[in-house]
Design a protein around this motif. Structure first.
Motif, PDB file in Angstrom:
ATOM      1  N   ALA A   1       0.893  -1.082   0.081  1.00 40.21           N
ATOM      2  CA  ALA A   1      -0.026  -0.046  -0.017  1.00 40.21           C
ATOM      3  C   ALA A   1       0.738   1.440  -0.118  1.00 40.21           C
ATOM      4  N   THR A   2       0.266   2.311  -0.274  1.00 39.15           N
ATOM      5  CA  THR A   2       0.781   3.680  -0.374  1.00 39.15           C
ATOM      6  C   THR A   2      -0.102   4.391   0.668  1.00 39.15           C
ATOM      7  N   TRP A   3       0.041   5.648   0.501  1.00 39.18           N
ATOM      8  CA  TRP A   3      -0.982   6.468   1.518  1.00 39.18           C
ATOM      9  C   TRP A   3      -2.273   6.844   0.768  1.00 39.18           C
ATOM     10  N   SER A   4      -2.687   6.342  -0.322  1.00 37.95           N
ATOM     11  CA  SER A   4      -3.902   6.559  -0.911  1.00 37.95           C
ATOM     12  C   SER A   4      -4.631   5.314  -1.263  1.00 37.95           C
ATOM     13  N   LYS A   5      -6.074   5.430  -1.152  1.00 40.32           N
ATOM     14  CA  LYS A   5      -6.589   4.250  -1.197  1.00 40.32           C
ATOM     15  C   LYS A   5      -6.793   3.820  -2.850  1.00 40.32           C
ATOM     16  N   GLY A   6      -6.552   2.690  -2.797  1.00 39.53           N
ATOM     17  CA  GLY A   6      -6.604   2.027  -4.329  1.00 39.53           C
ATOM     18  C   GLY A   6      -5.324   2.226  -5.025  1.00 39.53           C
ATOM     19  N   ILE A   7      -4.349   2.714  -4.568  1.00 33.82           N
ATOM     20  CA  ILE A   7      -3.136   3.023  -5.038  1.00 33.82           C
ATOM     21  C   ILE A   7      -1.859   2.118  -4.386  1.00 33.82           C
ATOM     22  N   VAL A   8      -1.182   1.229  -5.154  1.00 37.83           N
ATOM     23  CA  VAL A   8      -0.177   0.488  -4.727  1.00 37.83           C
ATOM     24  C   VAL A   8       1.077   0.418  -5.444  1.00 37.83           C
ATOM     25  N   ILE A   9       2.381   0.078  -4.828  1.00 37.14           N
ATOM     26  CA  ILE A   9       3.410  -0.205  -5.560  1.00 37.14           C
ATOM     27  C   ILE A   9       4.132  -1.341  -5.657  1.00 37.14           C
ATOM     28  N   SER A  10       4.928  -1.802  -6.387  1.00 35.12           N
ATOM     29  CA  SER A  10       5.565  -2.981  -6.211  1.00 35.12           C
ATOM     30  C   SER A  10       6.296  -3.414  -5.083  1.00 35.12           C
ATOM     31  N   GLU A  11       5.945  -4.607  -4.348  1.00 37.14           N
ATOM     32  CA  GLU A  11       6.480  -4.851  -3.003  1.00 37.14           C
ATOM     33  C   GLU A  11       8.126  -4.824  -3.282  1.00 37.14           C
ATOM     34  N   MET A  12       8.624  -5.492  -4.291  1.00 36.61           N
ATOM     35  CA  MET A  12      10.074  -5.608  -4.248  1.00 36.61           C
ATOM     36  C   MET A  12      10.715  -4.077  -4.217  1.00 36.61           C
ATOM     37  N   VAL A  13      10.195  -3.084  -4.764  1.00 29.81           N
ATOM     38  CA  VAL A  13      10.667  -1.722  -4.770  1.00 29.81           C
ATOM     39  C   VAL A  13      10.741  -1.413  -3.189  1.00 29.81           C
ATOM     40  N   TYR A  14       9.662  -1.628  -2.321  1.00 27.25           N
ATOM     41  CA  TYR A  14       9.355  -1.227  -1.220  1.00 27.25           C
ATOM     42  C   TYR A  14      10.491  -1.718  -0.306  1.00 27.25           C
ATOM     43  N   VAL A  15      10.574  -2.972  -0.415  1.00 20.46           N
ATOM     44  CA  VAL A  15      11.752  -3.693   0.270  1.00 20.46           C
ATOM     45  C   VAL A  15      13.334  -3.172   0.031  1.00 20.46           C
ATOM     46  N   VAL A  16      13.524  -2.756  -1.215  1.00 24.27           N
ATOM     47  CA  VAL A  16      14.879  -2.011  -0.991  1.00 24.27           C
ATOM     48  C   VAL A  16      14.962  -0.737  -0.469  1.00 24.27           C
ATOM     49  N   PHE A  17      13.769   0.126  -0.687  1.00 18.15           N
ATOM     50  CA  PHE A  17      13.423   1.485  -0.188  1.00 18.15           C
ATOM     51  C   PHE A  17      13.701   1.290   1.349  1.00 18.15           C
ATOM     52  N   GLN A  18      13.202   0.412   1.981  1.00 17.68           N
ATOM     53  CA  GLN A  18      13.213   0.153   3.475  1.00 17.68           C
ATOM     54  C   GLN A  18      14.374  -0.474   4.062  1.00 17.68           C
ATOM     55  N   GLY A  19      14.856  -1.305   3.337  1.00 14.12           N
ATOM     56  CA  GLY A  19      16.166  -1.991   3.604  1.00 14.12           C
ATOM     57  C   GLY A  19      17.305  -0.758   3.569  1.00 14.12           C
ATOM     58  N   ALA A  20      17.338   0.317   2.567  1.00 12.04           N
ATOM     59  CA  ALA A  20      18.233   1.139   2.552  1.00 12.04           C
ATOM     60  C   ALA A  20      18.263   2.106   3.969  1.00 12.04           C
ATOM     61  N   PHE A  21      16.873   2.298   4.401  1.00 10.79           N
ATOM     62  CA  PHE A  21      16.731   3.169   5.527  1.00 10.79           C
ATOM     63  C   PHE A  21      17.583   2.335   6.724  1.00 10.79           C
ATOM     64  N   ALA A  22      17.254   0.852   6.811  1.00 13.70           N
ATOM     65  CA  ALA A  22      17.666   0.148   8.006  1.00 13.70           C
ATOM     66  C   ALA A  22      19.453   0.284   7.893  1.00 13.70           C
ATOM     67  N   ALA A  23      19.665   0.122   6.504  1.00 15.35           N
ATOM     68  CA  ALA A  23      21.272   0.097   6.416  1.00 15.35           C
ATOM     69  C   ALA A  23      21.986   1.542   6.762  1.00 15.35           C
ATOM     70  N   ILE A  24      21.526   2.627   6.534  1.00 15.46           N
ATOM     71  CA  ILE A  24      22.143   3.759   6.830  1.00 15.46           C
ATOM     72  C   ILE A  24      21.990   4.000   8.322  1.00 15.46           C
ATOM     73  N   THR A  25      20.866   3.915   8.937  1.00 13.14           N
ATOM     74  CA  THR A  25      20.557   3.883  10.341  1.00 13.14           C
ATOM     75  C   THR A  25      21.773   3.054  11.227  1.00 13.14           C
ATOM     76  N   CYS A  26      22.363   1.701  10.708  1.00 11.54           N
ATOM     77  CA  CYS A  26      23.108   0.975  11.539  1.00 11.54           C
ATOM     78  C   CYS A  26      24.498   2.077  11.186  1.00 11.54           C
ATOM     79  N   GLY A  27      24.703   2.455   9.775  1.00 15.27           N
ATOM     80  CA  GLY A  27      26.039   2.977   9.554  1.00 15.27           C
ATOM     81  C   GLY A  27      26.160   4.491  10.314  1.00 15.27           C
ATOM     82  N   LEU A  28      24.993   4.887  10.666  1.00 15.34           N
ATOM     83  CA  LEU A  28      25.337   6.045  11.613  1.00 15.34           C
ATOM     84  C   LEU A  28      26.135   6.062  12.844  1.00 15.34           C
ATOM     85  N   ILE A  29      25.804   4.966  13.453  1.00 18.38           N
ATOM     86  CA  ILE A  29      26.241   4.546  14.603  1.00 18.38           C
ATOM     87  C   ILE A  29      27.780   4.587  14.831  1.00 18.38           C
TER      88      ILE A  29
END
Length: 484
Positions: A138-166
């Motif tokens: 899901a996105t933030w609008s009803k009836g609109i979605v994106i590919s899950e694989m894209v979301y996996v990479v996007f959120q994975g990059a968040f996790a990775a930079i967070t650990c790198g900050l430490i």
């Protein structure tokens, strides 16, 4: 090493046994929006359809976030250490990013972004089971979605930079193996539950009536249920990492010669380049969290530019006033302070709010890296807590105030009525934000303390004194950043 493996196994058992995991629900968006059910019924949601433009937007945003880490964060940190430790910092950031991305697809994504309980998701998507080119989120609008694989990479990059900050907090004296071992533990027991608590929900299409909204919200993460606002990671990323860094600075101890020997940055040129790459990549970090190429993404994009510029100027002005000269390091640090402060707020506040965030964040984080650092008496080498902790706390709290429509903010979206909720209480939202900040400080602090202690017992945290004096580039990696 046997002790380390035993420790990891024990923590893994705790993770898998403690929560009662349920079946996963439809995946949710990355930025938090509080949900208020005020209408009893609403028109039926449209049939979800992938928008190719949104898909492309999130793909590019994910690539921008990766650029923030490698080379952005790596060069920013690398320029700030002494020349003999340049490669060690680059190696730590680069390898931590790689390690976390692998852990993310093995189990991290499943634990963070599937339905389980209020603190952990399920194990239903280990190794991305069921994630195919046809699966959607899901996105933030009803009836609109994106590919899950894209979301996996996007959120994975968040996790990775967070650990790198430490790693900036204990730079120049920590064992490379200790960094990797700690990251595995901290990622598993600090980052993943925080991401789930703040960002997991059932998606907007589940909010059809007040009753359905209540049921859907009950399956969300703990802080999402509470209504915490965190558009792109003030709690999950910045405060979370900053606390881990501060605890690490205490646990690893001060650098040899700290307070007696000069430990000036060896290349502010590289730090400036790293800052510019961070600022560039942060547009994907913040605007991409809208998950759609829409007006909210545009608002986050604009706020990221404005707040950052204002913070760079306000830090520079304060430093000029206090020290008599404006510095490149100050300007760069101010820009990062602005980026940190606007992160939780970027999609919720107006441009005036972004300017206010930047104006205050610059001098506030300047105090964080000088006055507060002296009070804490910790050798936070690259001022992780002074910038990301102080800026993140300020940004998270200020979001509760500046998101008010009366102050130019977007307010709270009611997904049942499909409109902005008519009421907004600054006092109530500020209380919710403070609870989110407090939980993040406590959760990350406790997990970090235990993780550092386990790693110290198993393999030791710190290199020997002669290795530290020689420099970690040679003593830990057998090479030099500069061969003249």
């Amino acid at each position: 090493m046997k002790k380390l493996f035993a420790s990891l196994a024990l923590f893994g058992a705790m993770l898998f046994a403690a929560p009662v995991f349920a079946q996963e629900a439809p995946l949710a968006a990355s930025a938090t929006a509080a949900v208020v059910a005020v209408a009893e019924a609403a028109p039926a949601a449209a049939v979800p359809a992938i928008n190719k433009g949104d898909n492309a937007f999130v793909m590019i945003s994910a690539a921008f976030v990766i650029l923030m880490s490698i080379p952005g964060l790596a060069l920013f940190y690398g320029g700030l250490v002494r020349a003999k430790n340049m490669l060690s910092v680059l190696m730590q950031v680069f390898t931590v990013f790689s390690l976390v991305m692998v852990l993310w697809v093995v189990y991290g994504y499943s634990v963070a972004f599937t339905e389980g309980n209020a603190f952990f998701g399920s194990l239903g998507k280990l190794f991305l089971a069921g994630v195919t080119p046809d699966s959607v989120v899901a996105t933030w609008s009803k009836g609109i979605v994106i590919s899950e694989m894209v979301y996996v990479v996007f959120q994975g990059a968040f996790a990775a930079i967070t650990c790198g900050l430490i790693v900036g907090a204990f730079a120049e004296r920590v064992k490379f193996a200790a960094v990797l071992a700690f990251v595995v533990l901290w990622f598993t027991f600090a980052y993943l539950p925080m991401a789930h608590m703040v960002w997991y929900w059932a998606g907007p299409d589940a909010y059809t009536t007040a009753q359905a909204a209540s049921a859907a919200t009950a399956t969300a993460g703990y802080l999402f249920q509470d209504g915490a606002l965190d558009f792109a990671g003030g709690t999950v990323v910045h405060i979370n990492a900053a606390v881990a860094g501060l605890v690490g600075a205490y646990m690893v101890g001060r650098r040899v010669g700290y307070g007696r020997e000069a430990m000036t940055p060896h290349s502010l040129t590289l730090t400036m380049v790293g800052t510019a790459l961070l600022w560039f990549g942060w547009f994907g970090f913040n605007a991409g969290s809208a998950l759609e190429a829409n007006g909210i993404a545009a608002l986050a994009f604009l706020n990221t530019a404005v707040a950052t510029a204002m913070a760079a100027l306000s830090w520079t002005a304060a430093e000029w006033l206090l020290k008599g000269k404006p510095s490149m390091l100050g300007a760069a640090s101010g820009a990062v302070a602005g980026l940190v402060a606007v992160t939780p707020a970027c999609g919720f506040v107006g441009v005036g709010g972004a300017l206010a965030l930047g104006l205050i964040a610059g001098p506030l984080c300047l105090w964080g890296v000088h006055g507060l650092k002296r009070l804490l008496k910790a050798d936070d080498a690259l001022d992780v807590f002074g910038v990301h902790g102080v800026g993140g706390i300020f940004g998270a709290l200020a979001t509760g105030v500046l998101a008010a429509p009366s102050l130019g903010g977007t307010g709270i979206w009611d997904y049942v009525a499909n409109a902005v909720a008519p009421e907004y209480s600054i006092g109530n939202q500020l209380k919710v934000q403070a609870i989110g900040v407090g939980i993040t400080l406590l959760w990350s602090g406790v997990v970090s303390l235990i993780a550092y202690k386990l790693v110290d017992l198993a393999i030791g945290l710190r290199v020997k004194e002669d290795e530290e004096r020689e420099g970690l580039d040679v003593s830990s990696h057998g090479e030099k950043a500069y061969n003249l």
